[in-house]
Design an enzyme around this catalytic site. Structure first.
Site, PDB file in Angstrom:
ATOM      1  N   ASP A  22       0.845  -1.203   0.000  1.00 46.83           N
ATOM      2  CA  ASP A  22       0.000   0.000   0.000  1.00 46.83           C
ATOM      3  C   ASP A  22       0.876   1.246   0.000  1.00 46.83           C
ATOM      4  O   ASP A  22       1.634   1.469   0.937  1.00 46.83           O
ATOM      5  CB  ASP A  22      -0.900  -0.036   1.246  1.00 46.83           C
ATOM      6  N   ASN A  24      -0.243   4.502  -0.225  1.00 49.70           N
ATOM      7  CA  ASN A  24      -0.817   5.777   0.243  1.00 49.70           C
ATOM      8  C   ASN A  24      -1.563   5.676   1.567  1.00 49.70           C
ATOM      9  O   ASN A  24      -2.309   6.580   1.939  1.00 49.70           O
ATOM     10  CB  ASN A  24      -1.740   6.364  -0.831  1.00 49.70           C
ATOM     11  N   ASP A  26      -4.094   3.909   2.697  1.00 51.31           N
ATOM     12  CA  ASP A  26      -5.532   3.644   2.866  1.00 51.31           C
ATOM     13  C   ASP A  26      -5.803   2.183   3.236  1.00 51.31           C
ATOM     14  O   ASP A  26      -6.958   1.763   3.319  1.00 51.31           O
ATOM     15  CB  ASP A  26      -6.325   4.054   1.618  1.00 51.31           C
ATOM     16  N   ASP A  30      -1.827  -1.195  -3.867  1.00 54.92           N
ATOM     17  CA  ASP A  30      -2.142  -0.438  -5.084  1.00 54.92           C
ATOM     18  C   ASP A  30      -1.003  -0.528  -6.101  1.00 54.92           C
ATOM     19  O   ASP A  30       0.049  -1.115  -5.824  1.00 54.92           O
ATOM     20  CB  ASP A  30      -2.458   1.018  -4.727  1.00 54.92           C
ATOM     21  N   ASP A  99      -5.418 -10.388 -15.555  1.00 55.09           N
ATOM     22  CA  ASP A  99      -6.505 -11.345 -15.381  1.00 55.09           C
ATOM     23  C   ASP A  99      -7.627 -10.944 -16.329  1.00 55.09           C
ATOM     24  O   ASP A  99      -8.029  -9.772 -16.360  1.00 55.09           O
ATOM     25  CB  ASP A  99      -6.989 -11.272 -13.920  1.00 55.09           C
ATOM     26  N   GLU A 257      -7.638 -20.603 -16.536  1.00 56.79           N
ATOM     27  CA  GLU A 257      -8.049 -21.274 -15.302  1.00 56.79           C
ATOM     28  C   GLU A 257      -9.194 -22.202 -15.685  1.00 56.79           C
ATOM     29  O   GLU A 257     -10.228 -21.753 -16.178  1.00 56.79           O
ATOM     30  CB  GLU A 257      -8.509 -20.254 -14.255  1.00 56.79           C
ATOM     31  N   ASP A 332      -6.855 -18.221  -4.301  1.00 56.12           N
ATOM     32  CA  ASP A 332      -8.063 -18.973  -3.927  1.00 56.12           C
ATOM     33  C   ASP A 332      -7.753 -20.159  -3.030  1.00 56.12           C
ATOM     34  O   ASP A 332      -8.660 -20.928  -2.676  1.00 56.12           O
ATOM     35  CB  ASP A 332      -8.754 -19.532  -5.182  1.00 56.12           C
TER      36      ASP A 332
HETATM   37  C1  GLC Z   1     -11.862 -17.723 -10.158  1.00 51.73           C
HETATM   38  C2  GLC Z   1     -11.067 -16.727  -9.354  1.00 51.73           C
HETATM   39  C3  GLC Z   1     -11.778 -16.500  -8.056  1.00 51.73           C
HETATM   40  C4  GLC Z   1     -13.129 -15.918  -8.356  1.00 51.73           C
HETATM   41  C5  GLC Z   1     -13.909 -16.780  -9.366  1.00 51.73           C
HETATM   42  C6  GLC Z   1     -15.040 -16.012  -9.967  1.00 51.73           C
HETATM   43  O1  GLC Z   1     -11.941 -18.954  -9.580  1.00 51.73           O
HETATM   44  O2  GLC Z   1      -9.755 -17.161  -9.211  1.00 51.73           O
HETATM   45  O3  GLC Z   1     -11.050 -15.694  -7.177  1.00 51.73           O
HETATM   46  O4  GLC Z   1     -13.884 -15.805  -7.184  1.00 51.73           O
HETATM   47  O5  GLC Z   1     -13.119 -17.192 -10.436  1.00 51.73           O
HETATM   48  O6  GLC Z   1     -14.566 -15.038 -10.857  1.00 51.73           O
HETATM   49 CA    CA Z   2      -3.519   2.152  -1.246  1.00 53.36          CA
END
Ligand code: GLC
Ligand code: CA
Length: 564
Positions: A22, A24, A26, A30, A99, A257, A332
């Protein structure tokens, strides 16, 4: 195999931006905070950085619910900050992947807001709707985060599908306009210089058109939809189209994934002749400690089963022109030290190095999740209120109110499996809030930061950090780690994980002791009576005999043999 492809001998580092650094005060990590730490990642030696979602989002599921794909969430920074990050990564000769979350959007995305206005709205068909009435759900699918996957909207008199939270409506990939809009989003980021994507739940895009009821598995804890959504009839058509129209025009890497994907199915995703994805994340090793309630269990994995899983994937991908991703954890999953090793005894450091050894010497692209290189462990928060994750809270309700399990047992499964175990702030120093923030962290810091932190690791030449640094260097200098064949040894041994990597000139023997007792490893005939050199080891007390080695508790070693 095209050995020139850079992602084959790359090592990826996963950053969970919210918990990394972090800048800043908060309490939320970031983009500027990431920039501050790039030299640390460069020192570790990783090639690629993957960022979990940083786009605009109401944050119901920590950014996996996106309301604007072309803007950065204000708590993470601005588009200008992002461009600075990308430049700073490239200047250091690393790469950055994002992602891509396109199975669903946020319910706050303008497409969905329009879609739920009326059946005639031009965006209605961007989502998946079923006629019905409030009494009759379209089918029995249970969402990943609890409850049905269907939510009724009075205004249109229809249900929409959400495999995850109800604030994450599924996109209708059957609609070519949806696909074209997604491809435009991808080009937007690729044209800025992004080096690829990790594709969220990509195996779920194509649903069976009949939307059949799913079998009731794991007490219907979640995911009954997998039956009708995982690896659906058109998934490979979509990915080939995406590849042809977008991916193939850039020098990038892709990792999908893919929940509920077997080796056979993964071969289709990653076979280089099919032009879909470079690699996928499977979950077979993550499922070894599931029980009748699914992920939230107290069951411990069995080593022979773990070896079987890796063996199957190593051989399957190699045989079918595919490619493996290698990982112990991500945002996860529980921390691997707690799950597969020993997290808080005198063996913590050794077992972290042992786990790293047996994973990194396999064929594929290794992924390191932030903090793994320090040996970070699960956090044991005493109250459910200390947990933030939607999945954890839903499980807590479900176990106590519906399954009538005890609170004590429920909390035990949460200590072991909550996603927040991986999401506690990165531990930089032994100072205030582990040096993560000068404010109040959004999720509590694991109290063990006083012992386990970056500062400590960098000052100790024997730290887990430097061991990972060596493993990464080895991957860059030993081609056999990328290209050699894999051969599992002693599959039924419940103490030691050992295997060979081989090519024409060289054989590597890798052995890791998963137990607290010493173990003897007898060399297989292929390497007997050959001179050998130790490549790496996590222990000075390894006793090497003529054709065997004795590994102390949690010991690991790699030998190289010349074979001609
Ligand atoms: C994937 C992500 C997870 C998210 C899920 C829904 O499994 O890694 O973090 O909750 O998809 O997008
Ligand atoms: Ca921050």
């Amino acid at each position: 195999m095209n050995e020139a492809e850079w992602w084959r001998d790359s090592v990826v580092y996963q950053i969970y931006p919210k918990s990394f650094n972090d800048s800043n005060g908060d309490g939320i990590g970031d983009i500027r905070g990431i920039i501050e730490k790039l030299d640390y990642l460069k020192q570790l030696g990783v090639d690629v950085i993957w960022l979990n979602p940083i786009y605009q989002s109401p944050q119901v599921d920590n950014g996996y619910d996106i309301s604007n794909y072309r803007e950065i969430a204000p708590q993470f920074g601005t588009l200008t900050d992002f461009i600075s990050l990308l430049d700073a990564v490239h200047q250091r000769h690393m790469r950055l992947i994002l992602d891509l979350v396109v199975n669903h959007t946020s319910s706050e995305h303008p497409w969905f807001k329009a879609a739920k206005q009326s059946k005639n709205n031009q965006y209605h068909d961007y989502y998946i709707w079923k006629n019905g009435n409030k009494q009759q759900l379209p089918n029995n699918w249970g969402s990943s985060f609890g409850g049905s996957t269907w939510e009724y909207v009075d205004q249109v008199g229809q249900y929409y599908l959400h495999l995850f939270a109800k604030q994450q409506p599924d996109l209708n990939w059957e609609n070519p306009k949806v696909r074209q809009d997604v491809y435009e989003i991808m080009r937007f980021w690729l044209n800025k210089g992004v080096d690829g994507f990790r594709m969220d739940v990509i195996s779920l895009l194509s649903k069976k058109p009949t939307y059949p009821d799913g079998p009731i598995i794991q007490n219907k804890a979640y995911g009954s939809y997998y039956y009708g959504a995982a690896n659906g009839p058109k998934i490979h058509d979509y990915l080939r189209e995406m590849n042809q129209q977008v991916l193939s025009h850039y020098d990038i890497m892709t990792v999908g994934e893919t929940p509920h994907t077997s080796v056979i199915e993964a071969e289709k995703y990653t076979d280089e002749r099919r032009n879909e994805l470079n690699m996928v994340f499977h979950f077979d090793h993550m499922h070894l400690d599931y029980d009748e309630n699914g992920k939230f269990s107290t069951k411990r994995f069995k080593l022979s089963e773990l070896k079987q899983v890796f063996n199957k994937w190593q051989l399957g991908m190699a045989k079918h022109h595919g490619w493996n991703s290698l990982y112990w954890s991500n945002h996860d999953q529980a921390r691997p030290l707690t799950r597969f090793g020993v997290d808080d005894t005198k063996f913590r450091i050794k077992s972290a190095k042992m786990l790293a050894t047996v994973l990194h010497f396999q064929q594929g692209t290794p992924f390191i999740y932030q903090g793994e290189e320090l040996g970070m462990t699960n956090a044991k928060f005493t109250s459910i209120d200390d947990y933030q994750d939607i999945e954890t809270h839903n499980i807590y309700q479900d176990f106590i109110n519906h399954k009538h399990l005890s609170k004590e047992y429920t909390m035990k499964t949460i200590y072991l499996k909550s996603r927040d175990n991986a999401r506690t702030p990165m531990q930089w120093t032994n100072g205030h809030n582990a040096g993560f923030t000068i404010g109040k962290p959004w999720l509590s810091v694991n109290p063990n930061y006083t012992r386990i932190n970056v500062e400590q690791a960098l000052n100790d030449k024997k730290s887990i950090f430097y061991y990972y640094q060596r493993l990464i260097k080895l991957r860059h200098s030993l081609p056999i780690m990328t290209t050699g064949d894999f051969e599992l040894l002693d599959p039924d041994n419940e103490q030691v994980f050992s295997y060979l990597r081989r090519n024409q000139e060289q054989i590597l023997l890798i052995a890791g002791n998963f137990s607290g007792k010493s173990a003897q490893v007898i060399f297989p005939t292929a390497v007997q009576n050959r001179s050998c050199k130790q490549i790496i080891s996590n222990d000075n007390h390894i006793i090497k005999n003529d054709n065997s080695v004795v590994l102390p508790a949690y010991g690991a070693v790699v030998y190289s043999f010349n074979v001609n």
